[in-house]
Scaffold this active site. Structure first.
Site, PDB file in Angstrom:
ATOM      1  N   GLU A  34       0.850  -1.184   0.000  1.00 47.43           N
ATOM      2  CA  GLU A  34       0.000   0.000   0.000  1.00 47.43           C
ATOM      3  C   GLU A  34       0.886   1.234   0.000  1.00 47.43           C
ATOM      4  OE1 GLU A  34      -3.695  -1.723   2.527  1.00 47.43           O
ATOM      5  OE2 GLU A  34      -3.317   0.428   2.614  1.00 47.43           O
ATOM      6  N   CYS A  43      -2.993  -7.123   5.101  1.00 51.81           N
ATOM      7  CA  CYS A  43      -2.343  -8.354   4.625  1.00 51.81           C
ATOM      8  C   CYS A  43      -1.577  -9.133   5.683  1.00 51.81           C
ATOM      9  CB  CYS A  43      -1.416  -8.013   3.463  1.00 51.81           C
ATOM     10  SG  CYS A  43      -2.331  -7.392   2.043  1.00 51.81           S
TER      11      CYS A  43
END
Ligand code: UDX
Length: 445
Positions: A165, A273
């Site tokens: 990200e 994640c």
């Protein structure tokens, strides 16, 4: 097979199912590489927003790619799978995978997507699973497609993403490696054509079988988590033995076999994640009859990292009840507005439970933090956020922190105390501004 759907100049006709961070970035990047991409999402509001060129989340460079793709008509957004896969040579499944739950339905979105794709799939479609999934999922997807459409000729492949990200576009267009788990030459050929410009730029393509690709993705993230927990375990030990964890990890990390990255001790890892992937890998192992206890320790040490900061704050301010604590940073890491599984929010909850008033400043994620935890106070201005606080806690290592005027920050506080839970600030500067500076992983002065 598939040849009639090839575009001029070797462009590939692509469907992307799911416009989350992985799907949208993948779709927009593939369009920028010269392919024709249809991105599908069941959320009509999201599709409408995307058609206007607005990405539903912040990711550097993404708005421009979406705008360019729409303008050149290489990228379009649709709300049915049937529309997306019409004429497609490759369909990416990029649907979300919620945290491993007790009812174990976490892969039902992948199954549903596979079924929907099968229903309208053109002959010869290559179905590529990009969502992070346990080994064996490709096999399941192939069963679902075959059951749904006995007449269909198709292939299933695994092509995991390794995008971070905040750097998702960069990681997609300039990856460290491309991994394709596939059994057929035709599938490999389609994926090589898709990624041709990236491969031409020198990126390594690792071709393997689907289960290996799936396991490699999960284990990459779990290993990153393991490195962070190792550093956090060392931090606990350093606090008890008079060592300084920041120097310890510098020394450790200067061995190229170990590497310095992801050895930052602090509040621990969060995000969509790492926590999920550690849990999923542990569960996969246990189902396969292997007790991978190391992974449970990784998660336990990560939880303990937040508890250690709660204790440090308590130690610094004595009674939390009625005191104001300012959190500098809410996002799970810098460069994103994402607060999913952010350790800052776990810390905030613990402080609120103990009776403290908690105010958060974050350059991008403050609004999301307050949506997640309405009891939080938020401020767009770090100096205002710190007014009346008995302690400021650095939760996210934003570069903006290093620009702060610490004298000004401390001027409004009830007590000049900083707990630096990311070891991000300059200690000398903090002390010069009159702060009691408490880093992570060092015995208290
Ligand atoms: C991760 C993987 O890096 C990426 O390859 C994968 O595809 C998706 O998951 P992301 O979730 O964006 O990416 O976050 P990452 O940059 O890996 O950071 C994860 C967490 O670890 C953050 O909360 C970060 O603050 C924390 N972290 C990182 C540390 O606590 N210490 C460190 O030294 C490094």
């Amino acid at each position: 097979m598939g040849g009639d759907r090839r575009l001029p100049g070797d462009g590939v006709n692509v469907a992307v199912i799911g416009t989350g961070r992985v799907g949208l970035v993948t779709g927009a990047c593939l369009a920028s590489l010269g392919h024709t991409v249809a991105c599908m999402d069941a959320d009509e509001t999201r599709v409408a927003m995307l058609r206007e060129g607005r990405a539903p989340f912040y990711e550097p460079g993404l708005d421009d790619l979406v705008g360019d793709g729409l303008a050149s008509a290489t990228l379009r957004f649709v709300d049915t799978v049937a529309e997306a896969v019409q004429g497609a040579e490759v369909a990416f499944i990029c649907v979300g995978r919620p945290p491993v739950g007790r009812d174990d339905r976490s892969l039902s979105a992948v199954e549903d997507a596979a079924r929907a794709v099968a229903k309208s799939a053109p002959q010869g479609l290559v179905v590529v699973v990009k969502s992070t999934v346990p080994p064996g999922t490709n096999r399941r997807v192939a069963q679902v497609v075959a059951t749904e459409r006995a007449d269909l000729e198709f292939d299933v492949a695994s092509n995991p993403e390794f995008l971070r990200e905040g750097r998702a576009v960069e990681d997609t267009l300039r990856p460290d490696r491309l991994v394709v788990g596939a059994s057929g030459e035709r599938t490999l050929d389609a994926l090589r054509r898709l990624y041709e410009p990236i491969l031409d730029a020198g990126c390594r393509l690792i071709e393997t079988d689907p289960a290996t690709a799936e396991l490699a993705k999960l284990s990459s993230n779990a290993f990153l988590a393991l490195k962070i927990s190792y550093a956090n375990g060392l931090a606990r030990l350093a606090e008890r033995t008079g060592a300084d964890v920041a120097d310890v990890v510098d020394i450790l990390g200067s061995d190229p076999r170990i590497g310095r990255e992801f050895l930052g001790a602090g509040l621990g890892y969060g995000g969509y994640c790492l926590p999920k992937d550690v849990a999923m890998l542990e569960k996969t192992a246990s189902r396969a009859g292997y007790d991978f206890g190391l992974l449970r320790e990784v998660a336990r040490i990560n939880d303990e990292a937040v508890e250690a900061v709660v204790r440090t704050v308590e130690e610094a301010v004595w009674n939390l009840e009625g005191k104001r604590v300012t959190l500098l940073g809410a996002a799970f890491k810098p460069g994103t507005d994402d607060v999913r599984a952010a350790p800052s929010l776990t810390l905030a909850r613990r402080l609120l439970d103990a009776g403290a008033e908690v105010v958060v400043w974050d350059p991008k994620a403050a609004k999301h933090a307050a949506e997640e935890l309405p009891a939080l106070g938020i401020s767009e201005d770090p100096y205002e956020a710190a007014v009346g606080a008995s302690c400021a806690v650095v939760c996210t290592d934003w570069p903006e922190l290093r620009e702060l005027d610490l004298g000004h920050l401390g001027g409004g506080m009830a007590e000049r105390v900083i707990v630096d839970a990311r070891n991000a600030l300059d200690e000398e500067e903090a002390r010069a501004a009159g702060f009691r500076y408490v880093p992570i992983g060092r015995a208290a002065d």
